[in-house]
Design a protein around this motif. Structure first.
Motif, PDB file in Angstrom:
ATOM      1  N   LYS A  78       0.703  -1.190   0.091  1.00 15.73           N
ATOM      2  CA  LYS A  78       0.123   0.008   0.003  1.00 15.73           C
ATOM      3  C   LYS A  78       0.896   1.238  -0.061  1.00 15.73           C
ATOM      4  CE  LYS A  78      -3.742   2.031   2.660  1.00 15.73           C
ATOM      5  NZ  LYS A  78      -4.899   1.945   3.743  1.00 15.73           N
ATOM      6  N   ILE A 102       1.321   5.178   1.046  1.00 13.29           N
ATOM      7  CA  ILE A 102       0.897   6.138   1.838  1.00 13.29           C
ATOM      8  C   ILE A 102       1.318   7.444   1.681  1.00 13.29           C
ATOM      9  CG2 ILE A 102       0.593   6.742   4.385  1.00 13.29           C
ATOM     10  CD1 ILE A 102      -0.690   4.096   3.733  1.00 13.29           C
ATOM     11  N   GLU A 103       0.556   8.501   1.445  1.00 15.21           N
ATOM     12  CA  GLU A 103       1.215   9.974   0.994  1.00 15.21           C
ATOM     13  C   GLU A 103       1.262  10.958   2.159  1.00 15.21           C
ATOM     14  OE1 GLU A 103      -0.596  11.100  -2.870  1.00 15.21           O
ATOM     15  OE2 GLU A 103      -0.278   9.370  -3.738  1.00 15.21           O
ATOM     16  N   TYR A 104       2.231  11.644   2.139  1.00 14.88           N
ATOM     17  CA  TYR A 104       2.210  12.790   3.350  1.00 14.88           C
ATOM     18  C   TYR A 104       2.929  13.838   2.469  1.00 14.88           C
ATOM     19  CZ  TYR A 104       1.871   9.177   6.755  1.00 14.88           C
ATOM     20  OH  TYR A 104       1.333   8.087   7.562  1.00 14.88           O
ATOM     21  N   LYS A 139       4.840   4.235  14.150  1.00  8.79           N
ATOM     22  CA  LYS A 139       4.421   4.376  12.859  1.00  8.79           C
ATOM     23  C   LYS A 139       3.759   5.658  12.484  1.00  8.79           C
ATOM     24  CE  LYS A 139      -0.131   1.970  13.073  1.00  8.79           C
ATOM     25  NZ  LYS A 139      -1.080   0.949  12.855  1.00  8.79           N
ATOM     26  N   GLY A 140       4.028   5.966  11.128  1.00  3.47           N
ATOM     27  CA  GLY A 140       3.189   7.265  10.342  1.00  3.47           C
ATOM     28  C   GLY A 140       4.200   8.460  10.443  1.00  3.47           C
ATOM     29  N   SER A 144       9.247  10.552   9.751  1.00  5.44           N
ATOM     30  CA  SER A 144       8.574   9.572   9.110  1.00  5.44           C
ATOM     31  C   SER A 144       8.964   7.791   9.255  1.00  5.44           C
ATOM     32  CB  SER A 144       8.615   9.618   7.430  1.00  5.44           C
ATOM     33  OG  SER A 144       8.264   8.576   6.795  1.00  5.44           O
ATOM     34  N   SER A 195       8.127   4.101   8.668  1.00  6.94           N
ATOM     35  CA  SER A 195       7.500   3.238   8.033  1.00  6.94           C
ATOM     36  C   SER A 195       7.343   1.976   8.645  1.00  6.94           C
ATOM     37  CB  SER A 195       8.304   3.053   6.651  1.00  6.94           C
ATOM     38  OG  SER A 195       7.553   1.953   5.864  1.00  6.94           O
ATOM     39  N   THR A 233      -1.764  -3.908  10.344  1.00  7.38           N
ATOM     40  CA  THR A 233      -0.684  -3.041   9.722  1.00  7.38           C
ATOM     41  C   THR A 233      -0.937  -3.331   8.422  1.00  7.38           C
ATOM     42  OG1 THR A 233       1.050  -4.336  10.113  1.00  7.38           O
ATOM     43  CG2 THR A 233       0.609  -2.804  11.796  1.00  7.38           C
ATOM     44  N   ASN A 234      -0.131  -2.644   7.527  1.00  9.82           N
ATOM     45  CA  ASN A 234       0.086  -2.825   6.085  1.00  9.82           C
ATOM     46  C   ASN A 234       1.474  -2.739   5.852  1.00  9.82           C
ATOM     47  OD1 ASN A 234      -2.864  -2.358   5.293  1.00  9.82           O
ATOM     48  ND2 ASN A 234      -2.413  -0.308   6.073  1.00  9.82           N
ATOM     49  N   GLU A 283       4.055  -1.089   3.355  1.00  8.67           N
ATOM     50  CA  GLU A 283       3.660   0.050   2.625  1.00  8.67           C
ATOM     51  C   GLU A 283       5.165   0.741   2.180  1.00  8.67           C
ATOM     52  OE1 GLU A 283       2.310   2.524   6.281  1.00  8.67           O
ATOM     53  OE2 GLU A 283       4.499   3.182   6.620  1.00  8.67           O
ATOM     54  N   VAL A 329       5.988   4.724   1.726  1.00 11.10           N
ATOM     55  CA  VAL A 329       5.529   6.075   1.948  1.00 11.10           C
ATOM     56  C   VAL A 329       6.077   7.127   1.020  1.00 11.10           C
ATOM     57  CG1 VAL A 329       5.911   7.645   3.850  1.00 11.10           C
ATOM     58  CG2 VAL A 329       5.814   5.498   4.462  1.00 11.10           C
TER      59      VAL A 329
END
Length: 366
Positions: free
Chosen positions: A128, A130-132, A319-320, A334, A336, A350-351, A353, A355
């Motif tokens: 997956k 994830i965008e920030y 995370k995040g 960040s 991951s 969880t995934n 991912e 980022v």
């Protein structure tokens, strides 16, 4: 003794012996709830799992192959449902003191746990994105960075995962991503690393930067470096490089205190500085030294239930994306959850991912 052999003794031999006893009592308890357990069959299964694990994991150290990899994936994947079954056994046995539990209910519960395990396996193999969006001072143009971590190339995740990663990276590159940064644990430590193991990364359309994590040392850090260099991956080994408006520092994972290492950097706080450090630690120290962004992994976000409930107790930044505002200065961390997995190739809660960090020039307030 080589690091791989030490890991075999401490991560395979001792745990396998302990788990053989655990499996025996667990299977006996599970069987007793639906019928009369056959002790000989349970002993055979428990010993068989132990012997298969010891033989297959040893072969994997030096001669990884599809057969032993498949065996290890099945055996390792059993660890999660066995933990859940332990909790369920405790609950069911407590309830059975007060009411009789129909066998069909118990069997249904067993099937549900296995079904959830199959979903967790499927979920772990789906990447997956994830965008920030991060506002960065002194940035002249928008930059898109792909942050990945914890690939754990080895017995459980290998060439199939690398191909998925490359496909996803190239898709993002076509959409405007300009750089990939791997914040450690490219290797797992369950197998040796050959010079050509990471060659799939040669197909990536944009530059790739790598700084090692703790697992990269287990198969031999020089072997990991050699495979990276052969694949065209740029290694930041306690040094730095520049990319457009960014100065990117790579600090090797420290098993003690990394502060002595990053004290060596002559950091200009007026530039846009990124720190790549495997564990999500020392963020406040990095901020004081003038880093705008820290890229980390290591935690896997807990990877699966119930671990994801308590990993955060050990890692406050689990995370995040985390943001720190001090006056007009904004810094980011960040963390991951990882694109691969450690141990059981399962994810629940969880995934796996990637980022995508979209760095944009900070807007000046009127």
């Amino acid at each position: 003794m080589e690091d791989l052999e030490k890991r075999y003794i401490f991560n395979s031999v001792f745990p396998s012996i302990v788990l053989s006893f655990y499996n025996y009592f667990l299977l006996k308890a599970m069987w007793a709830l639906i019928g009369s357990p056959n002790n000989n069959i349970i002993i055979l299964i428990s010993l068989g799992v132990c012997v298969l694990t010891l033989i297959s994991s040893y072969i994997e150290l030096y001669n990884s192959n599809k057969f032993t990899r498949s065996i290890m994936v099945v055996l390792e994947s059993w660890k999660w449902p066995s933990l859940i079954f332990l909790f369920i056994m405790i609950i069911l046995y407590l309830i059975s003191y007060f009411v009789i539990i129909p066998k069909i209910i118990t069997i249904s519960i067993y099937l549900v746990v296995f079904l959830i395990g199959f979903y967790a396996y499927y979920n772990a193999h789906k990447i997956k994105v994830i965008e920030y969006e991060l506002e960065i001072e002194n940035l002249k143009e928008e930059l898109n960075i792909i942050h990945i971590s914890d690939i754990h190339y080895g017995t459980y995740r290998n060439q199939g995962l690398l191909k998925k990663i490359v496909e996803k990276i190239n898709y993002l590159a076509d959409k405007g991503a300009q750089l990939v940064i791997i914040s450690g644990d490219l290797a797992d430590g369950s197998t040796s690393i050959g010079k050509e193991d990471f060659n799939e990364f040669k197909n990536i359309k944009i530059p790739v930067i790598f700084t090692p994590g703790n697992h990269d040392y287990y198969p031999g850090i020089e072997k990991v470096y050699s495979a990276c260099e052969n694949a065209g991956i740029y290694i930041l080994n306690n040094n730095y490089c520049t990319f457009k408006d960014l100065t990117i520092y790579g600090l090797n994972y420290s098993f003690t205190n990394p502060q002595k290492s990053f004290n060596q950097f002559n950091i200009n706080p007026e530039t846009n500085n990124i720190m790549v450090y495997h564990a999500p630690d020392h963020w406040k120290d990095f901020i004081k030294y003038g880093f705008d962004i820290q890229l980390s992994g290591h935690t896997h976000g807990g990877q699966f239930y119930p671990a994801n409930l308590w990993v955060g107790k050990f890692f406050p930044f689990c995370k995040g994306l985390f943001i720190n505002n001090q006056g007009d200065k904004t810094s980011y961390l960040s963390v991951s959850t990882g694109v691969g997995t450690m141990g059981p190739p399962l994810r629940l809660g969880t995934n796996s991912e990637m980022v995508l960090l979209k760095l944009i020039p900070k807007k000046i307030k009127p």
